[in-house]
Design a protein around this motif. Structure first.
Motif, PDB file in Angstrom:
ATOM      1  N   ALA A 190      19.241  18.229   7.117  1.00 49.01           N
ATOM      2  CA  ALA A 190      17.869  18.394   6.602  1.00 49.01           C
ATOM      3  C   ALA A 190      17.273  17.065   6.135  1.00 49.01           C
ATOM      4  CB  ALA A 190      17.815  19.437   5.485  1.00 49.01           C
ATOM      5  N   ILE A 191      17.645  15.987   6.820  1.00 44.66           N
ATOM      6  CA  ILE A 191      17.035  14.673   6.606  1.00 44.66           C
ATOM      7  C   ILE A 191      16.192  14.375   7.833  1.00 44.66           C
ATOM      8  CG2 ILE A 191      17.464  12.196   6.362  1.00 44.66           C
ATOM      9  CD1 ILE A 191      20.137  12.925   5.012  1.00 44.66           C
ATOM     10  N   THR A 192      14.925  14.096   7.632  1.00 46.62           N
ATOM     11  CA  THR A 192      14.041  13.817   8.756  1.00 46.62           C
ATOM     12  C   THR A 192      13.867  12.317   8.941  1.00 46.62           C
ATOM     13  OG1 THR A 192      11.979  13.860   7.474  1.00 46.62           O
ATOM     14  CG2 THR A 192      12.789  15.971   8.343  1.00 46.62           C
ATOM     15  N   VAL A 193      13.604  11.938  10.186  1.00 48.38           N
ATOM     16  CA  VAL A 193      13.431  10.527  10.542  1.00 48.38           C
ATOM     17  C   VAL A 193      12.211  10.436  11.454  1.00 48.38           C
ATOM     18  CG1 VAL A 193      14.523   8.456  11.472  1.00 48.38           C
ATOM     19  CG2 VAL A 193      15.948  10.290  10.519  1.00 48.38           C
ATOM     20  N   ASN A 194      11.227   9.648  11.060  1.00 48.32           N
ATOM     21  CA  ASN A 194      10.006   9.523  11.843  1.00 48.32           C
ATOM     22  C   ASN A 194       9.552   8.072  11.911  1.00 48.32           C
ATOM     23  OD1 ASN A 194       9.216  12.398  12.545  1.00 48.32           O
ATOM     24  ND2 ASN A 194       9.494  12.572  10.334  1.00 48.32           N
ATOM     25  N   LEU A 195       8.651   7.818  12.833  1.00 49.82           N
ATOM     26  CA  LEU A 195       8.189   6.456  13.130  1.00 49.82           C
ATOM     27  C   LEU A 195       6.669   6.414  13.077  1.00 49.82           C
ATOM     28  CD1 LEU A 195       8.636   3.559  14.300  1.00 49.82           C
ATOM     29  CD2 LEU A 195       8.718   4.615  16.566  1.00 49.82           C
ATOM     30  N   VAL A 196       6.140   5.443  12.362  1.00 52.11           N
ATOM     31  CA  VAL A 196       4.698   5.222  12.292  1.00 52.11           C
ATOM     32  C   VAL A 196       4.374   3.925  13.016  1.00 52.11           C
ATOM     33  CG1 VAL A 196       2.736   4.777  10.765  1.00 52.11           C
ATOM     34  CG2 VAL A 196       4.447   6.500  10.135  1.00 52.11           C
ATOM     35  N   HIS A 197       3.460   4.018  13.982  1.00 53.48           N
ATOM     36  CA  HIS A 197       2.991   2.832  14.709  1.00 53.48           C
ATOM     37  C   HIS A 197       1.601   2.448  14.194  1.00 53.48           C
ATOM     38  CE1 HIS A 197       6.154   2.256  17.504  1.00 53.48           C
ATOM     39  NE2 HIS A 197       5.787   3.093  18.444  1.00 53.48           N
ATOM     40  N   PRO A 198       1.508   1.476  13.281  1.00 47.74           N
ATOM     41  CA  PRO A 198       0.174   1.009  12.890  1.00 47.74           C
ATOM     42  C   PRO A 198      -0.454   0.203  14.024  1.00 47.74           C
ATOM     43  CG  PRO A 198       1.849   0.406  11.259  1.00 47.74           C
ATOM     44  CD  PRO A 198       2.559   0.816  12.500  1.00 47.74           C
ATOM     45  N   THR A 235      10.412  15.754  12.798  1.00 52.23           N
ATOM     46  CA  THR A 235      11.448  14.720  12.860  1.00 52.23           C
ATOM     47  C   THR A 235      11.531  14.170  14.275  1.00 52.23           C
ATOM     48  OG1 THR A 235      13.680  14.142  12.116  1.00 52.23           O
ATOM     49  CG2 THR A 235      13.466  16.169  13.407  1.00 52.23           C
ATOM     50  N   GLY A 236      11.926  12.907  14.374  1.00 52.78           N
ATOM     51  CA  GLY A 236      12.002  12.235  15.668  1.00 52.78           C
ATOM     52  C   GLY A 236      10.645  11.940  16.268  1.00 52.78           C
ATOM     53  N   ALA A 237       9.597  12.025  15.473  1.00 51.77           N
ATOM     54  CA  ALA A 237       8.229  11.890  15.981  1.00 51.77           C
ATOM     55  C   ALA A 237       7.706  10.468  15.796  1.00 51.77           C
ATOM     56  CB  ALA A 237       7.294  12.868  15.276  1.00 51.77           C
ATOM     57  N   THR A 238       6.771  10.099  16.668  1.00 52.96           N
ATOM     58  CA  THR A 238       6.037   8.848  16.536  1.00 52.96           C
ATOM     59  C   THR A 238       4.582   9.171  16.265  1.00 52.96           C
ATOM     60  OG1 THR A 238       7.503   7.680  18.069  1.00 52.96           O
ATOM     61  CG2 THR A 238       5.321   6.730  17.713  1.00 52.96           C
ATOM     62  N   VAL A 239       4.049   8.612  15.208  1.00 57.36           N
ATOM     63  CA  VAL A 239       2.661   8.845  14.823  1.00 57.36           C
ATOM     64  C   VAL A 239       1.906   7.513  14.925  1.00 57.36           C
ATOM     65  CG1 VAL A 239       1.093   9.662  13.032  1.00 57.36           C
ATOM     66  CG2 VAL A 239       3.372  10.673  13.241  1.00 57.36           C
ATOM     67  N   ASN A 240       0.890   7.458  15.775  1.00 58.01           N
ATOM     68  CA  ASN A 240       0.081   6.252  15.910  1.00 58.01           C
ATOM     69  C   ASN A 240      -1.063   6.280  14.895  1.00 58.01           C
ATOM     70  OD1 ASN A 240       1.621   5.448  18.080  1.00 58.01           O
ATOM     71  ND2 ASN A 240       0.243   6.261  19.613  1.00 58.01           N
ATOM     72  N   VAL A 241      -1.118   5.253  14.069  1.00 58.97           N
ATOM     73  CA  VAL A 241      -2.219   5.098  13.110  1.00 58.97           C
ATOM     74  C   VAL A 241      -2.949   3.825  13.535  1.00 58.97           C
ATOM     75  CG1 VAL A 241      -2.879   4.984  10.686  1.00 58.97           C
ATOM     76  CG2 VAL A 241      -0.786   6.184  11.344  1.00 58.97           C
ATOM     77  N   ASP A 242      -3.682   3.934  14.650  1.00 58.42           N
ATOM     78  CA  ASP A 242      -4.218   2.726  15.297  1.00 58.42           C
ATOM     79  C   ASP A 242      -5.663   2.873  15.729  1.00 58.42           C
ATOM     80  OD1 ASP A 242      -4.001   4.414  17.454  1.00 58.42           O
ATOM     81  OD2 ASP A 242      -2.788   3.071  18.678  1.00 58.42           O
ATOM     82  N   GLY A 243      -6.347   3.879  15.219  1.00 55.06           N
ATOM     83  CA  GLY A 243      -7.766   4.026  15.550  1.00 55.06           C
ATOM     84  C   GLY A 243      -8.037   4.287  17.010  1.00 55.06           C
ATOM     85  N   VAL A 249      -2.583   3.608   6.642  1.00 49.15           N
ATOM     86  CA  VAL A 249      -1.194   3.718   7.079  1.00 49.15           C
ATOM     87  C   VAL A 249      -0.356   4.358   5.979  1.00 49.15           C
ATOM     88  CG1 VAL A 249       0.806   2.469   7.958  1.00 49.15           C
ATOM     89  CG2 VAL A 249      -1.503   1.669   8.515  1.00 49.15           C
ATOM     90  N   ALA A 250      -0.591   3.947   4.741  1.00 48.76           N
ATOM     91  CA  ALA A 250       0.175   4.479   3.612  1.00 48.76           C
ATOM     92  C   ALA A 250      -0.002   5.983   3.474  1.00 48.76           C
ATOM     93  CB  ALA A 250      -0.241   3.773   2.327  1.00 48.76           C
ATOM     94  N   ALA A 263       0.835  -1.208   0.000  1.00 49.57           N
ATOM     95  CA  ALA A 263       0.000   0.000   0.000  1.00 49.57           C
ATOM     96  C   ALA A 263       0.864   1.250   0.000  1.00 49.57           C
ATOM     97  CB  ALA A 263      -0.933  -0.003   1.210  1.00 49.57           C
ATOM     98  N   VAL A 264       1.969   1.224   0.739  1.00 47.35           N
ATOM     99  CA  VAL A 264       2.890   2.356   0.756  1.00 47.35           C
ATOM    100  C   VAL A 264       3.516   2.551  -0.620  1.00 47.35           C
ATOM    101  CG1 VAL A 264       5.073   3.210   1.689  1.00 47.35           C
ATOM    102  CG2 VAL A 264       3.359   2.211   3.225  1.00 47.35           C
ATOM    103  N   VAL A 265       3.961   1.471  -1.245  1.00 47.96           N
ATOM    104  CA  VAL A 265       4.543   1.553  -2.583  1.00 47.96           C
ATOM    105  C   VAL A 265       3.566   2.214  -3.543  1.00 47.96           C
ATOM    106  CG1 VAL A 265       5.307   0.203  -4.575  1.00 47.96           C
ATOM    107  CG2 VAL A 265       6.093  -0.409  -2.280  1.00 47.96           C
ATOM    108  N   ARG A 266       2.318   1.758  -3.524  1.00 53.71           N
ATOM    109  CA  ARG A 266       1.311   2.292  -4.450  1.00 53.71           C
ATOM    110  C   ARG A 266       1.030   3.763  -4.177  1.00 53.71           C
ATOM    111  NH1 ARG A 266      -2.484  -2.158  -6.494  1.00 53.71           N
ATOM    112  NH2 ARG A 266      -1.360  -4.087  -6.081  1.00 53.71           N
ATOM    113  N   ARG A 267       0.946   4.139  -2.904  1.00 58.72           N
ATOM    114  CA  ARG A 267       0.640   5.531  -2.573  1.00 58.72           C
ATOM    115  C   ARG A 267       1.781   6.468  -2.963  1.00 58.72           C
ATOM    116  NH1 ARG A 267      -3.207   8.329   0.597  1.00 58.72           N
ATOM    117  NH2 ARG A 267      -2.676  10.544   0.368  1.00 58.72           N
TER     118      ARG A 267
END
Length: 248
Positions: free
Chosen positions: A179-187, A236-244, A220-221, A23-27
């Motif tokens: 100027a490179i950002t790094v983030n975390l997604v928690h599905p 950057t350095g952030a955690t984003v919860n995509v968990d409803g 998630v994508a 899904a990420v690839v397609r988006r």
């Protein structure tokens, strides 16, 4: 007002042949990026994902690679940059999902989980930053069980995904001056082959979720695509919860 376009960008998504990764690839392709992705076994699913990318007019590179092999991980990064000319976005999505009571989890399970869920993102990020210019994006895919352990048997998996919090924050600090950002997604619970929305545990899982249902992989994508684009340049350095709302 900016638009979150990815025109002219090149992305690599590990574990992109199916599920959230596909899904990420397609988006990313739909928003204009050329996309390489790794897969381990299922060549048929990988071809479907690659065909979906080329159908948008973007370039696709499907790379068969075992994320437990650090040489294969680094090689996928270098091949992406070589074949597509650059690398702007890395999505560390490939994961090992080994569950069970702690007294039954052997060292083999431990080694595989750590190799895929912790070492591979580190190795891929290390290789990627050698190619990335200012504006680069690294996005790690974790799991909401790193923040809320509701069910037994998740100790090894949750531990490995919690390690990504430290990696994300530290790399965000280290790479910020470039100027490179790094983030975390928690599905959270997401409708995939491994955890279908009509599976035997779905009703129980939904009961822990504020919105009362599973995510679609596209949900998630969408968050990953936002973090990959120009509108997220000050995150950057952030955690984003995509968990409803599972973790609230």
């Amino acid at each position: 007002m900016t638009t979150n376009t990815l025109e002219g960008k090149v992305a690599l998504v590990t574990g992109g042949g199916r599920g959230i990764g596909a899904a990420v690839v397609r988006r990313l392709a739909a928003q204009g990026a050329d996309v390489a992705f790794t897969f381990q076994h299922d060549e048929g699913r990988a071809k479907e994902t690659a065909d979906a990318v080329t159908a948008t007019g973007r370039r696709a590179v499907a790379i068969q690679a075992d994320s437990a092999d650090p040489a294969a991980v680094a090689g996928a990064v270098d091949r992406t940059a070589a074949e597509l000319g650059r690398l702007d976005i890395l999505v560390n999505n490939a994961g090992a999902f080994l569950l069970g009571p702690i007294e039954e989890l052997g060292l083999e399970a431990f080694e595989e989980t750590v190799a895929v869920n912790v070492r591979a993102p580190f190795v891929a990020s290390q290789a990627a930053v050698r190619h990335m210019a200012a504006g680069g994006r690294i996005i790690n895919i974790g799991s909401n069980v790193a923040e809320r352990a509701v069910f037994p048997g998740f100790s090894l998996y949750a531990m490995s995904k919690t390690a990504l919090v430290g990696l994300t924050k530290s790399l965000g600090r280290e790479l910020g001056p470039r100027a490179i950002t790094v983030n975390l997604v928690h599905p959270g619970a997401t409708d995939t082959d491994l955890n279908p929305a009509d599976g035997p545990n779905a009703a129980t899982i939904n009961g822990f979720t504020a919105l009362g249902h599973y995510a679609d992989p596209a949900d998630v994508a969408a968050t990953v695509a936002f973090l990959a684009g120009p509108d997220s340049r000050y995150i950057t350095g952030a955690t984003v919860n995509v968990d409803g709302g599972f973790t609230i």
